[in-house]
Scaffold this motif. Structure first.
Motif, PDB file in Angstrom:
ATOM      1  N   ARG A   1      -5.182   1.521   1.616  1.00  0.00           N
ATOM      2  CA  ARG A   1      -3.796   1.063   1.826  1.00  0.00           C
ATOM      3  C   ARG A   1      -3.288   0.317   0.596  1.00  0.00           C
ATOM      4  O   ARG A   1      -2.155   0.528   0.144  1.00  0.00           O
ATOM      5  CB  ARG A   1      -3.725   0.151   3.048  1.00  0.00           C
TER       6      ARG A   1
ATOM      7  N   PRO B   1       3.042   0.244  -2.973  1.00  0.00           N
ATOM      8  CA  PRO B   1       4.502   0.272  -2.768  1.00  0.00           C
ATOM      9  C   PRO B   1       5.142  -1.105  -2.667  1.00  0.00           C
ATOM     10  O   PRO B   1       6.297  -1.279  -3.061  1.00  0.00           O
ATOM     11  CB  PRO B   1       4.655   1.059  -1.463  1.00  0.00           C
TER      12      PRO B   1
ATOM     13  N   GLN C   1       7.564   3.357   2.341  1.00  0.00           N
ATOM     14  CA  GLN C   1       6.177   3.754   2.084  1.00  0.00           C
ATOM     15  C   GLN C   1       5.206   2.648   2.479  1.00  0.00           C
ATOM     16  O   GLN C   1       4.137   2.903   3.037  1.00  0.00           O
ATOM     17  CB  GLN C   1       5.996   4.110   0.604  1.00  0.00           C
TER      18      GLN C   1
ATOM     19  N   LYS D   1      13.098   4.099   7.923  1.00  0.00           N
ATOM     20  CA  LYS D   1      13.808   5.342   7.610  1.00  0.00           C
ATOM     21  C   LYS D   1      15.322   5.153   7.739  1.00  0.00           C
ATOM     22  O   LYS D   1      16.101   5.690   6.938  1.00  0.00           O
ATOM     23  CB  LYS D   1      13.337   6.464   8.535  1.00  0.00           C
TER      24      LYS D   1
ATOM     25  N   LYS E   1      12.995   2.939  -0.345  1.00  0.00           N
ATOM     26  CA  LYS E   1      11.971   3.973  -0.167  1.00  0.00           C
ATOM     27  C   LYS E   1      10.570   3.399  -0.367  1.00  0.00           C
ATOM     28  O   LYS E   1       9.620   3.815   0.319  1.00  0.00           O
ATOM     29  CB  LYS E   1      12.228   5.128  -1.135  1.00  0.00           C
ATOM     30  N   TYR E   2      10.431   2.433  -1.287  1.00  0.00           N
ATOM     31  CA  TYR E   2       9.133   1.769  -1.442  1.00  0.00           C
ATOM     32  C   TYR E   2       8.800   0.948  -0.197  1.00  0.00           C
ATOM     33  O   TYR E   2       7.648   0.903   0.238  1.00  0.00           O
ATOM     34  CB  TYR E   2       9.133   0.874  -2.679  1.00  0.00           C
TER      35      TYR E   2
ATOM     36  N   ILE F   1       4.958   2.652   6.182  1.00  0.00           N
ATOM     37  CA  ILE F   1       4.125   3.787   6.605  1.00  0.00           C
ATOM     38  C   ILE F   1       2.654   3.444   6.420  1.00  0.00           C
ATOM     39  O   ILE F   1       1.829   3.652   7.320  1.00  0.00           O
ATOM     40  CB  ILE F   1       4.503   5.053   5.815  1.00  0.00           C
ATOM     41  N   ASN F   2       2.312   2.892   5.243  1.00  0.00           N
ATOM     42  CA  ASN F   2       0.918   2.530   4.979  1.00  0.00           C
ATOM     43  C   ASN F   2       0.422   1.484   5.975  1.00  0.00           C
ATOM     44  O   ASN F   2      -0.693   1.591   6.505  1.00  0.00           O
ATOM     45  CB  ASN F   2       0.778   1.985   3.556  1.00  0.00           C
TER      46      ASN F   2
ATOM     47  N   ASN G   1      -2.346   2.752  -2.113  1.00  0.00           N
ATOM     48  CA  ASN G   1      -1.355   3.776  -1.736  1.00  0.00           C
ATOM     49  C   ASN G   1      -1.937   5.191  -1.648  1.00  0.00           C
ATOM     50  O   ASN G   1      -1.314   6.162  -2.070  1.00  0.00           O
ATOM     51  CB  ASN G   1      -0.182   3.762  -2.727  1.00  0.00           C
TER      52      ASN G   1
END
Length: 442
Positions: free
Chosen positions: A433, A260, A140, A51, A136-137, A143-144, A436
């Motif tokens: 995962r 991602p 993601q 982030k 941003k990818y 996050i995954n 996505n």
């Protein structure tokens, strides 16, 4: 009579009791999967770092950073001096001044603005947008990855918690066997050897229970780390390993392009192409306009002019045309071309790895679904077999060795079923995962 010392002792005891009660309450804290995922999304260290990287690229993605805006700067200086001055004029007169003071003040505001730089500013802005998308990818993807780790660790704890319960049941069976062995020996139907063997097996079951508690404790610490909270926080997971509806291979394949990591590699190709366009823009002429407002004031106690004050503006334009810079632009273009090829190769490599991982995971997923039915039947059979074995042992129709073998066989079947359930959940999580859709399909 209550003395001060007794009152203090009473408060101390109450404080200790409260602390123990508080610790007991904390030990009973339940944690659902949804709660674990929410905590992880907020606190996980890898997610926080990603982030922050996105925040940096958002700041960098501006028209000012791309070169659209002018540069404006203000400057000023003030000088003062004290000197002994001697002036001789043509008419023969002389002027002598000791400690004559002179001063000079200069202030100004200047502007420099590239109004054309070979369209490089437009290309740079597009590159910053591509870098923001890539970040941003990456976010993601992190996050995954983090959520997959949380889900797998959560369900592994669930499985190990269930295994702990199985070991406790196993311990009860061994304790019951020891009681029966003692009863058989007392009635003359058994021997001391049976009792000793039952005690050895009971001790082995207790040891296995302790080791299982250590394993479970270690997994809880790992989950706490993934959730970004204090590792000593104790909790109990709720529910059991829940398997979703069977995943469709064709539906998953269609969403594989949304991975991602693959999207990030695709953005890297765009970034490399834009960097090549930036290099080409360096071959183009550059036009800049400039302007400056200046104010000057000078004073002198000796000399022809006692005070001089000027102010005004000047402006103009500059054009620069690159002609030769040691073939640096040509070298940059050659490097840009290779970087584009590298990005395309990396993309194809990632795509091939992704497809390989997907096919392997789905094959394992489908096979373990078939194995699940078999292991469920095995557990039912093994549990019935153990029930009959205990009855026969009590009646003297089964030896202690045979009972122990059946006991261990039942435990092994139960553990295999848990392992299959966890593996199915793990492969299911990995498939979601890779495509996505992990959060919505957890």
């Amino acid at each position: 009579m209550w003395t001060m010392n007794k009152i203090q002792q009473t408060f101390t005891v109450l404080a200790v009791l409260f602390s123990l009660m508080h610790g007991s309450l904390r030990a009973q804290e339940s944690l659902s999967l949804d709660e674990a995922i929410q905590i992880g999304l907020e606190n996980n260290y890898d997610i926080q770092l990603s982030k922050q990287n996105v925040a940096i690229t958002e700041i960098e993605n501006s028209i000012g950073n791309a070169g659209f805006l002018p540069e404006i700067a203000a400057d000023g200086n003030y000088n003062r001096s004290q000197e002994n001055t001697t002036l001789s004029f043509a008419d023969g007169t002389d002027v002598n001044r000791d400690g004559a003071i002179s001063s000079n003040l200069n202030v100004g505001v200047g502007l420099n603005w590239y109004i054309f730089d070979g369209t490089k500013m437009f290309v740079s802005k597009n590159k910053f947008e591509a870098l923001e998308k890539a970040a941003k990818y990456d976010l993601q993807a992190n996050i995954n990855n983090s959520i997959a780790d949380i889900i797998n660790t959560y369900y592994q704890i669930t499985a190990e918690q269930k295994t702990l319960s199985l070991y406790k049941e196993q311990l009860k069976v061994s304790e019951e066997r020891l009681k029966l062995s003692k009863a058989r020996e007392a009635s003359g139907a058994g021997s001391k050897l049976e009792i000793l063997q039952a005690e050895v097996d009971l001790s082995a079951d207790r040891s296995a229970l302790f080791e299982q508690e250590i394993t479970l404790n270690s997994l809880k610490k790992r989950l706490n780390r993934l959730l970004g909270r204090e590792t000593f926080t104790d909790f109990v997971v709720t529910g059991s390993i829940t398997l979703g509806s069977e995943l469709s291979e064709e539906d998953l394949k269609q969403k594989l392009e949304e991975n991602p990591n693959l999207k990030a590699y695709e953005q890297n190709i765009s970034i490399a192409v834009l960097e090549k366009k930036e290099t080409f823009a360096d071959r183009m002429p550059k036009i800049a306009v400039s302007g400056r407002y200046a104010y000057n004031e000078a004073e002198s106690e000796a000399g022809f002019v006692r005070n001089n004050q000027t102010d005004g503006i000047n402006y103009g334009a500059t054009i620069s045309i690159p002609i030769f810079n040691g073939f640096q632009l040509k070298r940059n273009e050659q490097i840009n071309k290779i970087q584009i090829e590298q990005s395309q190769t990396a993309y194809e490599q990632e795509k091939a790895s992704l497809e390989e991982a997907f096919l392997n995971q789905y094959y394992a997923y489908s096979k373990y679904l078939e194995l699940l039915k078999m292991e469920q039947m095995n557990v039912k059979t093994a549990e019935k077999n153990l029930e009959f074995a205990l009855e026969n042992y009590e009646l003297g129709g089964l030896s202690a060795i045979d009972l122990r073998e059946i006991q261990l066989s039942t435990l092994a079947a139960q553990e295999r079923l848990l392992a299959v359930q966890f593996t199915i959940k793990s492969t299911e999580t990995e498939l979601l995962r890779l495509t996505n859709q992990l959060i919505e399909g957890k």
